[in-house]
Design an enzyme around this catalytic site. Structure first.
Site, PDB file in Angstrom:
ATOM      1  N   ASP A   1       0.831  -1.209   0.000  1.00 56.11           N
ATOM      2  CA  ASP A   1       0.000   0.000   0.000  1.00 56.11           C
ATOM      3  C   ASP A   1       0.869   1.265   0.000  1.00 56.11           C
ATOM      4  O   ASP A   1       2.013   1.242   0.437  1.00 56.11           O
ATOM      5  CB  ASP A   1      -0.892  -0.030   1.254  1.00 56.11           C
ATOM      6  CG  ASP A   1      -2.041   0.972   1.168  1.00 56.11           C
ATOM      7  OD1 ASP A   1      -2.287   1.519   0.072  1.00 56.11           O
ATOM      8  OD2 ASP A   1      -2.675   1.211   2.211  1.00 56.11           O
TER       9      ASP A   1
ATOM     10  N   SER B   1      -6.767  -5.764  -6.335  1.00 53.65           N
ATOM     11  CA  SER B   1      -7.883  -6.449  -5.678  1.00 53.65           C
ATOM     12  C   SER B   1      -9.130  -6.396  -6.554  1.00 53.65           C
ATOM     13  O   SER B   1      -9.217  -5.588  -7.488  1.00 53.65           O
ATOM     14  CB  SER B   1      -8.177  -5.802  -4.324  1.00 53.65           C
ATOM     15  OG  SER B   1      -8.912  -4.612  -4.512  1.00 53.65           O
TER      16      SER B   1
ATOM     17  N   ASN C   1     -10.325  -2.932  -6.770  1.00 53.88           N
ATOM     18  CA  ASN C   1      -9.512  -1.869  -7.377  1.00 53.88           C
ATOM     19  C   ASN C   1     -10.047  -1.393  -8.737  1.00 53.88           C
ATOM     20  O   ASN C   1      -9.600  -0.365  -9.254  1.00 53.88           O
ATOM     21  CB  ASN C   1      -8.047  -2.305  -7.525  1.00 53.88           C
ATOM     22  CG  ASN C   1      -7.268  -2.290  -6.217  1.00 53.88           C
ATOM     23  OD1 ASN C   1      -6.320  -3.046  -6.028  1.00 53.88           O
ATOM     24  ND2 ASN C   1      -7.660  -1.423  -5.279  1.00 53.88           N
ATOM     25  N   TRP C   2     -11.033  -2.112  -9.312  1.00 53.11           N
ATOM     26  CA  TRP C   2     -11.626  -1.655 -10.578  1.00 53.11           C
ATOM     27  C   TRP C   2     -12.350  -0.331 -10.400  1.00 53.11           C
ATOM     28  O   TRP C   2     -12.658   0.342 -11.389  1.00 53.11           O
ATOM     29  CB  TRP C   2     -12.606  -2.709 -11.125  1.00 53.11           C
ATOM     30  CG  TRP C   2     -11.967  -4.028 -11.420  1.00 53.11           C
ATOM     31  CD1 TRP C   2     -12.077  -5.160 -10.673  1.00 53.11           C
ATOM     32  CD2 TRP C   2     -11.118  -4.356 -12.531  1.00 53.11           C
ATOM     33  NE1 TRP C   2     -11.347  -6.176 -11.244  1.00 53.11           N
ATOM     34  CE2 TRP C   2     -10.753  -5.711 -12.393  1.00 53.11           C
ATOM     35  CE3 TRP C   2     -10.634  -3.649 -13.637  1.00 53.11           C
ATOM     36  CZ2 TRP C   2      -9.921  -6.364 -13.299  1.00 53.11           C
ATOM     37  CZ3 TRP C   2      -9.808  -4.304 -14.546  1.00 53.11           C
ATOM     38  CH2 TRP C   2      -9.457  -5.642 -14.373  1.00 53.11           C
TER      39      TRP C   2
HETATM   40  C1  FPP Z   1      -1.804   0.377  -3.320  1.00 53.47           C
HETATM   41  O1  FPP Z   1      -1.301   1.687  -3.269  1.00 53.47           O
HETATM   42  C2  FPP Z   1      -1.210  -0.308  -4.424  1.00 53.47           C
HETATM   43  C3  FPP Z   1      -1.876  -0.869  -5.460  1.00 53.47           C
HETATM   44  C4  FPP Z   1      -3.351  -0.872  -5.585  1.00 53.47           C
HETATM   45  C5  FPP Z   1      -1.155  -1.482  -6.561  1.00 53.47           C
HETATM   46  C6  FPP Z   1      -0.008  -2.336  -6.141  1.00 53.47           C
HETATM   47  C7  FPP Z   1       0.769  -2.622  -7.330  1.00 53.47           C
HETATM   48  C8  FPP Z   1       2.108  -2.573  -7.399  1.00 53.47           C
HETATM   49  C9  FPP Z   1       2.994  -2.304  -6.250  1.00 53.47           C
HETATM   50  C10 FPP Z   1       2.752  -2.859  -8.659  1.00 53.47           C
HETATM   51  C11 FPP Z   1       3.077  -4.314  -8.688  1.00 53.47           C
HETATM   52  C12 FPP Z   1       2.890  -4.859  -9.970  1.00 53.47           C
HETATM   53  C13 FPP Z   1       2.935  -6.170 -10.262  1.00 53.47           C
HETATM   54  C14 FPP Z   1       2.763  -6.561 -11.633  1.00 53.47           C
HETATM   55  C15 FPP Z   1       3.145  -7.230  -9.266  1.00 53.47           C
HETATM   56  P1  FPP Z   1      -2.321   2.878  -3.439  1.00 53.47           P
HETATM   57  O2  FPP Z   1      -2.317   3.293  -4.845  1.00 53.47           O
HETATM   58  O3  FPP Z   1      -3.645   2.483  -2.875  1.00 53.47           O
HETATM   59  O4  FPP Z   1      -1.655   3.952  -2.549  1.00 53.47           O
HETATM   60  P2  FPP Z   1      -2.394   5.113  -1.774  1.00 53.47           P
HETATM   61  O5  FPP Z   1      -3.134   4.442  -0.656  1.00 53.47           O
HETATM   62  O6  FPP Z   1      -1.269   5.954  -1.316  1.00 53.47           O
HETATM   63  O7  FPP Z   1      -3.292   5.802  -2.752  1.00 53.47           O
END
Ligand code: FPP
Length: 234
Positions: free
Chosen positions: A12, A57, A60-61
């Site tokens: 996260d 997840s 996440n869509w």
């Molecule tokens: C949460 O951070 C992260 C995600 C929803 C995406 C996680 C994906 C990666 C780390 C890339 C990995 C890729 C592969 C192919 C394995 P957030 O965007 O919710 O952060 P925030 O809470 O600060 O907005």
């Protein structure tokens, strides 16, 4: 000594990490993908058997279309850049999630990486993508019910039998679950599998979660008294 066979991480904080640097959220996801390599390598060197990472997840869509589309391109980025190294380290790429719900190109890149690495004998790097625990459990229940109806399974399922219907079939339960970036929730990740996991919530955003921070988490895990519902040994 607490063994850590299965480490799971909720990656996260990519968006906040990027925002703090005045960059778009996608820059955080890109740095996050590079960190999958760094932590994957570190975990395999530390002797972890299974590293399961929550990449996307079923919820996440709901994000902006451009962000979703960017995230869907990251498996190609990751494997184009690092698959050679993953192979040379003997890693096995495994996948959990509803792969059929992914864009076809993304699905294919993931399946190719799994196929290429399937005979390796090193750490299992498990990518959870379009994964949600409720979805996984409902699918398991529906498949079991269909098997009973068709005479392929008997009524009266036990825990071990149920686990055979989960996407994590044949994987050990999670020993340690880490969530980065300060939030303290599970977000529909591996709900069955974390029944007796130790939980750690660290302040670092995922792109700042270095191998040193991982070592700190494992040292903290060593201090935990795991009793699995039993009583402390005298
Ligand atoms: C949460 O951070 C992260 C995600 C929803 C995406 C996680 C994906 C990666 C780390 C890339 C990995 C890729 C592969 C192919 C394995 P957030 O965007 O919710 O952060 P925030 O809470 O600060 O907005």
């Amino acid at each position: 000594m607490n063994e850590c066979r299965h480490l799971a991480i909720i990656m996260d904080g990519n968006g906040r990490w990027a925002k703090a640097k005045g960059m778009p959220r996608t820059a955080g996801h890109l740095a996050g993908a590079d960190n999958v390599r760094n932590i994957g390598v570190a975990a395999s060197e530390l002797g972890i058997e299974y590293l399961t990472l929550y990449a996307f997840s079923t919820e996440n869509w709901k994000r902006a279309a451009e962000e979703v589309s960017y995230l869907m391109k990251l498996p190609r980025y990751l494997f184009d850049k690092y698959m050679k190294e993953f192979m040379s380290r003997g890693m096995v790429i495994k996948l959990i999630g509803e792969l059929d719900g992914l864009p076809e190109a993304t699905r294919q890149v993931l399946l190719d990486a799994a196929e290429e690495s399937k005979d390796n004998t090193g750490m299992k790097l498990v990518i959870a993508i379009n994964y949600g625990s409720h979805d996984e459990i409902l699918h398991a229940v529906n498949r079991y019910a269909a098997d009973v109806q068709a005479g392929r399974a008997r009524p009266g399922l036990d825990e071990a039998g149920f686990e055979q219907y989960l996407m994590t079939k044949d994987m050990p339960p999670v020993d340690l679950l880490i969530r980065t970036s300060g939030e303290q929730r599970i977000s529909n990740f591996l709900l069955w599998q974390i029944a007796y996991a130790e939980l750690e919530f660290v302040p670092e955003a995922w792109p700042d979660f270095t191998p040193e921070v991982l070592q700190r988490c494992l040292a903290e895990y060593q201090k935990r008294d795991r009793r699995f519902g039993g009583v402390k040994a005298e």
